[in-house]
Scaffold this active site. Structure first.
Site, PDB file in Angstrom:
ATOM      1  N   GLU A  53       1.155  -1.194   0.069  1.00 54.35           N
ATOM      2  CA  GLU A  53       0.254   0.023   0.315  1.00 54.35           C
ATOM      3  C   GLU A  53       1.524   0.850  -0.031  1.00 54.35           C
ATOM      4  OE1 GLU A  53      -2.514  -0.002   3.406  1.00 54.35           O
ATOM      5  OE2 GLU A  53      -3.181   2.172   2.549  1.00 54.35           O
ATOM      6  N   ARG A  60       5.184 -12.960   9.184  1.00 54.59           N
ATOM      7  CA  ARG A  60       6.010 -12.098   8.976  1.00 54.59           C
ATOM      8  C   ARG A  60       7.378 -11.765   9.952  1.00 54.59           C
ATOM      9  NH1 ARG A  60       4.543  -6.544   9.841  1.00 54.59           N
ATOM     10  NH2 ARG A  60       2.080  -7.548   8.907  1.00 54.59           N
ATOM     11  N   LYS A  93       5.320   0.665   8.741  1.00 54.60           N
ATOM     12  CA  LYS A  93       4.543   2.151   8.765  1.00 54.60           C
ATOM     13  C   LYS A  93       4.200   3.349   9.315  1.00 54.60           C
ATOM     14  CE  LYS A  93       2.930   0.054   4.575  1.00 54.60           C
ATOM     15  NZ  LYS A  93       2.326  -0.258   3.505  1.00 54.60           N
TER      16      LYS A  93
HETATM   17  P1  ATP Z   1       2.644  -1.840   7.340  1.00 57.01           P
HETATM   18  O1  ATP Z   1       1.970  -2.414   8.659  1.00 57.01           O
HETATM   19  O2  ATP Z   1       3.922  -1.978   7.587  1.00 57.01           O
HETATM   20  O3  ATP Z   1       2.234  -0.903   6.848  1.00 57.01           O
HETATM   21  P2  ATP Z   1       1.831  -4.088   5.785  1.00 57.01           P
HETATM   22  O4  ATP Z   1       1.465  -5.439   6.087  1.00 57.01           O
HETATM   23  O5  ATP Z   1       0.314  -2.755   6.118  1.00 57.01           O
HETATM   24  O6  ATP Z   1       2.259  -3.267   6.375  1.00 57.01           O
HETATM   25  P3  ATP Z   1       1.730  -3.621   3.127  1.00 57.01           P
HETATM   26  O7  ATP Z   1       2.304  -2.317   1.934  1.00 57.01           O
HETATM   27  O8  ATP Z   1       0.156  -3.682   2.567  1.00 57.01           O
HETATM   28  O9  ATP Z   1       2.388  -3.207   4.413  1.00 57.01           O
HETATM   29  O10 ATP Z   1       2.635  -4.870   2.723  1.00 57.01           O
HETATM   30  C1  ATP Z   1       3.554  -5.436   1.524  1.00 57.01           C
HETATM   31  C2  ATP Z   1       3.372  -6.356   1.583  1.00 57.01           C
HETATM   32  O11 ATP Z   1       4.177  -6.784   2.620  1.00 57.01           O
HETATM   33  C3  ATP Z   1       2.481  -7.315   1.876  1.00 57.01           C
HETATM   34  O12 ATP Z   1       1.917  -8.786   1.604  1.00 57.01           O
HETATM   35  C4  ATP Z   1       2.614  -7.753   3.533  1.00 57.01           C
HETATM   36  O13 ATP Z   1       2.046  -8.862   4.395  1.00 57.01           O
HETATM   37  C5  ATP Z   1       4.199  -7.824   3.299  1.00 57.01           C
HETATM   38  N1  ATP Z   1       4.417  -7.296   4.669  1.00 57.01           N
HETATM   39  C6  ATP Z   1       4.618  -6.221   5.369  1.00 57.01           C
HETATM   40  N2  ATP Z   1       4.643  -6.406   6.505  1.00 57.01           N
HETATM   41  C7  ATP Z   1       5.890  -7.591   6.315  1.00 57.01           C
HETATM   42  C8  ATP Z   1       7.031  -7.719   7.334  1.00 57.01           C
HETATM   43  N3  ATP Z   1       6.704  -7.503   9.097  1.00 57.01           N
HETATM   44  N4  ATP Z   1       7.253  -9.048   7.423  1.00 57.01           N
HETATM   45  C9  ATP Z   1       6.937  -9.901   5.505  1.00 57.01           C
HETATM   46  N5  ATP Z   1       6.494  -9.567   5.440  1.00 57.01           N
HETATM   47  C10 ATP Z   1       5.279  -7.751   5.750  1.00 57.01           C
HETATM   48 MG    MG Z   2      -1.573  -2.053   5.336  1.00 52.60          MG
END
Ligand code: ATP
Ligand code: MG
Length: 581
Positions: free
Chosen positions: A38, A287, A297
């Site tokens: 995102e 994760r 983020k």
């Molecule tokens: P954040 O909470 O940091 O915003 P998010 O999962 O909301 O993380 P996205 O931009 O939606 O962030 O993530 C893109 C991809 O990265 C998704 O497929 C998510 O599952 C993966 N991802 C995010 N954080 C991790 C992590 N700590 N370890 C492994 N994969 C991750």
């Molecule tokens: Mg997200």
């Protein structure tokens, strides 16, 4: 085709086992994965794990991988993030999986994939808004979705909780005609934000709350960074994600563990719409969590917005940008992200594991240089004339050769390599003691010169002029060897010494506010004296200042003004620990 160091083995894990079986069964025409961030912030090291997994699978099974902006939320997303994400992904996969990355043509909304190049861009979920809308109308026509007038608070209350069944919305039994008309009016902008939603009509008593008539669309009168102001209704993540996967022909949709409860909804949507077969399926893995950092983020954004770091690319941040700027190479980050493995169990990885991967990589590639971080003057009282010494550029790489360094009457050594009242085990320089200067002579400290305040300002030493390589005393052993630079030839460099940003391994332990455990000493800036060859330091190069640490040139450098970031010190606590077990 790969430049991956031999140290990184090809992994196997439960997701790769599933993909391998599908390849063997010929279930899909080809393997297609995606990395779907995102665009509401910069990528962090957790994303690196997901990138390496998705691109790694595509690469190992002859497939392709899409970079897709999962941009269904108009209010939090920005073009700046799209650009940084795209750049960071390409940096991380460079030399490894560039050939499996697929893009789309600029302006094309049909998910036709092409190789990245001029006139191409990543995929955007927002390009499918029309198709997602049409699918929503199809669900309404099938009696599987309805317009609901409950407020957000009422919707939550009606939904119940895992141990308490939900109640049906009073709007659940609206006629198909009424739903079609109301959804069209939602789309036309007739209602304010939050007035109505479109919901799937599934099961308000399901033990899985995600199946209790989840929201598919909400009203949001806001322009979108990619779709412009064409829409005032926006699809929710669960609805948009599975359909974006289907539209792009994804075979394996890999996400993190917390989405396992959403999988039933992923499946329900794809099973209740006329999507192409075979359809994508979702697989979840644990994760990455790392000690001494926060990972989301939102929290990283807080550090940036509140000025606790200098920006998303602050080298103390575990963003891909921060790690890049600090001097970590894509090879090192991949070795780490792949090495931690893929499991179904959440765990906390020691930051020392990352540090170990960085050292392994830099030890191979870094050019050795002499630099003194906290200089102390040494005068060689018996040196008749300057002498040229030969220094090795990289003991890990014979082809890197040697260079000449000048040994002169006045030198800089590291202040901490001298001790006036030294304990017996201090094998560096002390009054009356001897030490070898690397690549040069053994010197003896004859006299300690102090200023009025009693501070040591100069050491007067004599060199054993026969002790240099090639000389009759070259083999003479003394216990310590220290680094040095010629005072006459050395140049100044600003060196930024980073330490961990948090003082605690788990900054949020027991719900603590991570901002209360910020390390006030996480950045120290010194003016170092470095050997003159570093005047030509290059951003792509990595340097080891001998006996100290690995460094990379910072983007703040200018001609005549060197700035180095300390990527990591030489000391490897993890390697010692690993040897013990
Ligand atoms: P954040 O909470 O940091 O915003 P998010 O999962 O909301 O993380 P996205 O931009 O939606 O962030 O993530 C893109 C991809 O990265 C998704 O497929 C998510 O599952 C993966 N991802 C995010 N954080 C991790 C992590 N700590 N370890 C492994 N994969 C991750
Ligand atoms: Mg997200």
């Amino acid at each position: 085709m790969s430049n991956e160091p031999a140290a990184t083995p090809t992994p196997s894990d439960f997701i790769r086992d599933i993909v391998a079986q599908h390849v063997a069964d010929g279930k899909y025409a080809g393997i297609v994965t995606r990395f779907p961030p995102e665009p509401n912030g910069y990528l962090h090291i957790g994303h690196a794990k997901s990138i390496c997994l998705n691109f790694g699978i595509a690469r190992e099974f002859g497939g392709v991988c899409h970079l897709r902006m999962d941009d269904t939320n108009p209010t939090k997303e920005e073009v700046e993030y799209v650009d940084s994400i795209t750049d960071d992904v390409r940096w991380l996969i460079s030399g490894w999986a560039d050939h499996v990355l697929r893009y789309k043509r600029v302006g094309d909304t049909t998910a036709q994939r092409v190789e990245p190049g001029e006139g191409t861009e990543p995929f955007y979920a927002s390009d499918y808004f029309q198709q997602l809308h049409d699918y929503a109308v199809a669900l309404i026509k099938a009696g599987k979705a309805y317009v609901c007038d409950l407020t957000p608070a009422q919707t939550d209350e009606y939904r119940g909780s895992p141990d308490k069944p939900g109640r049906p919305s009073p709007f659940r039994e609206r006629s198909i005609e009424e739903n079609i008309a109301l959804f069209a009016r939602m789309k036309a902008g007739e209602f304010p934000d939050g007035a109505r939603t479109l919901r799937a009509r599934i099961d308000m008593t399901s033990p899985n709350v995600w199946l209790r008539d989840p929201l598919l669309y909400r009203i949001r009168h806001a322009a979108h960074h990619h779709a412009g102001d064409a829409w005032c209704i926006y699809p929710l993540y669960d609805y948009a994600h599975c359909l974006s996967d289907s539209i792009e022909g994804i075979s394996h949709s890999v996400c993190t563990l917390e989405f396992d409860v959403h999988r039933a909804l992923y499946d329900w949507i794809l099973e209740n719409l006329p999507v192409p077969q075979p359809r994508p399926h979702q697989y979840e893995f644990a994760r990455l969590n790392l000690t001494y950092t926060v990972m989301s983020k939102r929290k990283l954004m807080q550090l940036v917005k509140e000025g606790l770091v200098s920006g998303w690319d602050d080298p103390r941040m575990f963003t891909i940008r921060g790690l890049r700027r600090r001097g970590v190479t894509p090879e090192a980050l991949r070795a780490f992200a792949i090495g931690v493995g893929v499991t179904k169990f959440n765990s906390l990885t020691e930051v020392a594991v990352l540090e170990h991967a960085i050292r392994e990589d830099l030890n191979q590639r870094a050019l050795r240089r002499l630099g003194v971080l906290r200089p102390l003057k040494v005068v060689i009282t018996n040196l008749p004339a300057p002498v040229t010494c030969q220094a090795t550029n990289n003991p890990s790489d014979e082809t890197a050769g040697t260079r000449d360094v000048a040994f002169t009457r006045e030198l800089w050594i590291e202040r901490e390599d001298f001790m006036e009242d030294a304990p017996p085990k201090f094998f560096r320089l002390k009054p009356g003691g001897e030490v070898r200067l690397k690549y040069a002579f053994i010197i003896k400290c004859d006299e300690v010169v102090k200023d009025a305040a009693g501070e040591v300002v100069e050491l007067r030493c004599t060199a054993d002029l026969d002790s240099k390589s090639g000389g009759p005393n070259a083999g003479r052993k003394v216990k310590g060897t220290i680094h040095w630079v010629s005072a006459e030839h050395a140049i100044d460099a600003e060196v930024r010494l980073y330490d961990r940003l948090f003082t605690e391994a788990d900054p949020e332990e027991d719900g603590r506010d991570f901002k209360t455990v910020i390390n006030p000493h996480s950045l120290e800036v010194v003016t170092a004296k470095v050997e003159p060859s570093l005047a030509d330091a290059k951003p792509a190069e990595r340097y080891q200042f001998e006996r100290l640490a690995y460094f990379a040139l910072d983007k703040d450098s200018q001609p005549g003004r060197l700035v180095f970031n300390r990527t990591i010190t030489l000391k490897d606590a993890w390697a010692k620990e690993a040897k013990k077990v």
